[in-house]
Design an enzyme around this catalytic site. Structure first.
Site, mmCIF file in Angstrom:
data_model
loop_
_atom_site.group_PDB
_atom_site.id
_atom_site.type_symbol
_atom_site.label_atom_id
_atom_site.label_comp_id
_atom_site.label_asym_id
_atom_site.label_seq_id
_atom_site.Cartn_x
_atom_site.Cartn_y
_atom_site.Cartn_z
ATOM 1 N N SER A 61 0.792 -1.237 0.000
ATOM 2 C CA SER A 61 0.000 0.000 0.000
ATOM 3 C C SER A 61 0.822 1.282 0.000
ATOM 4 C CB SER A 61 -0.967 0.016 1.193
ATOM 5 O OG SER A 61 -2.025 -0.891 0.967
ATOM 6 N N LYS A 64 0.264 3.301 -3.019
ATOM 7 C CA LYS A 64 -0.891 4.194 -3.157
ATOM 8 C C LYS A 64 -0.476 5.665 -3.206
ATOM 9 C CE LYS A 64 -3.840 0.864 -0.771
ATOM 10 N NZ LYS A 64 -4.531 0.505 0.481
ATOM 11 N N TYR A 188 -4.385 -2.983 -9.917
ATOM 12 C CA TYR A 188 -4.151 -2.666 -8.508
ATOM 13 C C TYR A 188 -3.207 -3.686 -7.856
ATOM 14 C CZ TYR A 188 -5.157 -2.162 -3.515
ATOM 15 O OH TYR A 188 -5.046 -2.019 -2.158
ATOM 16 N N TYR A 236 -4.181 3.852 8.034
ATOM 17 C CA TYR A 236 -5.512 3.271 8.238
ATOM 18 C C TYR A 236 -6.092 3.714 9.584
ATOM 19 C CZ TYR A 236 -3.175 0.408 4.736
ATOM 20 O OH TYR A 236 -2.459 -0.008 3.663
ATOM 21 N N VAL A 254 1.295 -3.534 3.976
ATOM 22 C CA VAL A 254 1.293 -4.792 4.724
ATOM 23 C C VAL A 254 2.515 -5.655 4.405
ATOM 24 C CG1 VAL A 254 -1.198 -4.820 5.021
ATOM 25 C CG2 VAL A 254 -0.177 -5.981 3.047
#
Length: 311
Positions: A61, A64, A188, A236, A254
């Site tokens: 992530s 992103k 993705y 998060y 992660v």
């Protein structure tokens, strides 16, 4: 600074409480949790590192951040009609939050929001072409043409990404995906499978440092907005905890990596595969807390250790 990085790495490598690796992605489940690396790329041009800083890992992530930069470059502020800018308060793959808010993801760093940014930079292009654009952006940011996508990790995610497929289908049912679900998910998962070392990731993050010596890949305004979202949403439902403990913009993955930006000073990358309860690197978070306290680089002021923020 080198002494500090070495001290942090030695303490992390000696710590037996390492967290747990992400077992729901088979290719990540087998990663040795007994690894730790840290690297820093300063505004002055230095690159310093310690520990396993040259071991490649899946950035997951953290990608992103780069996808958001591409999406903003493609459509500008129109993006915010499709994705919000608020912390989630729930897990990164929450379906409940997406349903509650009628298919508008809370921010671009939770999985649903990242699916929208991926769909945005796809924008009618074949997935291979869109991924090529993403990889070229990351390589330009890091000044390193060896950065690549790990195909085994990507296929592992596609095979087991049932929650992400459900998020994508829900987005599509609300009219918030333009490409097909399969194209968005394939792109993705490959995006998340970009593989880098701490040294490469620290270099790649320099475009967000906001210093004249750094790569000018996005405008000053967009750098500041991306950093703001990293501060408020980059970890998060653990974003508030990271801001409280570290006080610098950061984005986790992660795979155990964290990219941290000290505006005007440096880009920092830390990696340890074991995760805490939020899905963020346990030792990486603790290491950055120590780093912020010792350097005084928190955006909220000088640390109690008296660091003044100088190199």
């Amino acid at each position: 600074m080198q002494d500090l990085l070495t001290e942090i790495a030695e303490a992390a490598l000696a710590n037996p409480d390492r967290g747990k690796v992400a077992t729901y992605i088979p290719e990540l489940a087998g990663v040795d949790p007994g690894q730790f690396g840290i690297a820093i790329a300063t505004a002055g041009g230095e690159v310093l590192s310690a520990g396993d800083a040259d071991v490649p890992f899946s950035i997951q992530s953290v990608s992103k951040v780069f996808a958001l930069a591409l999406a903003l470059g493609r459509v500008g502020d129109q993006l915010w009609s499709r994705v919000g800018r608020e912390p989630s308060g729930l897990s990164f793959d929450s379906v409940l939050l997406l349903e509650r808010e009628n298919g508008i993801p809370r921010n671009p760093f939770i999985n649903a929001g990242a699916l929208v940014t991926t769909d945005t930079y796809l924008s009618g292009s074949p997935p291979k072409e869109a991924l090529g654009e993403l990889v070229r952006f990351v390589r330009a940011a890091a000044d390193d043409d060896s950065i690549h996508i790990n195909e085994k990790v990507a296929q592992s995610e596609i095979a087991t990404g049932h929650r992400n497929f459900s998020l994508a289908h829900y987005l599509a049912s609300c009219g918030n995906l333009q490409a097909s679900v399969d194209k968005v998910l394939g792109t993705y998962c490959h995006q998340c499978a970009v593989e880098m070392t701490c040294r490469q990731l620290a270099m790649a993050g320099r475009f967000l440092v906001d210093s004249p010596q750094m790569p000018a890949l996005v405008s000053i305004e967009r750098r500041r907005r991306i950093n703001a979202l990293m501060m408020t949403c980059g970890h998060y439902d653990g974003s508030g905890d990271f801001a409280f403990r570290v006080g610098m913009p950061g984005k986790s993955g992660v795979g155990g990596g964290i990219l941290v930006i000290s505006p005007g000073r440096a880009s920092i990358a830390v990696w340890s595969p074991g995760l805490n309860r939020y899905g963020n690197s346990k030792l990486g978070t603790e290491a950055m807390e120590t780093f912020a306290r010792r350097t005084g680089w928190s955006v909220f002021g000088v640390s109690r250790d008296g660091g003044q923020g100088d190199l």
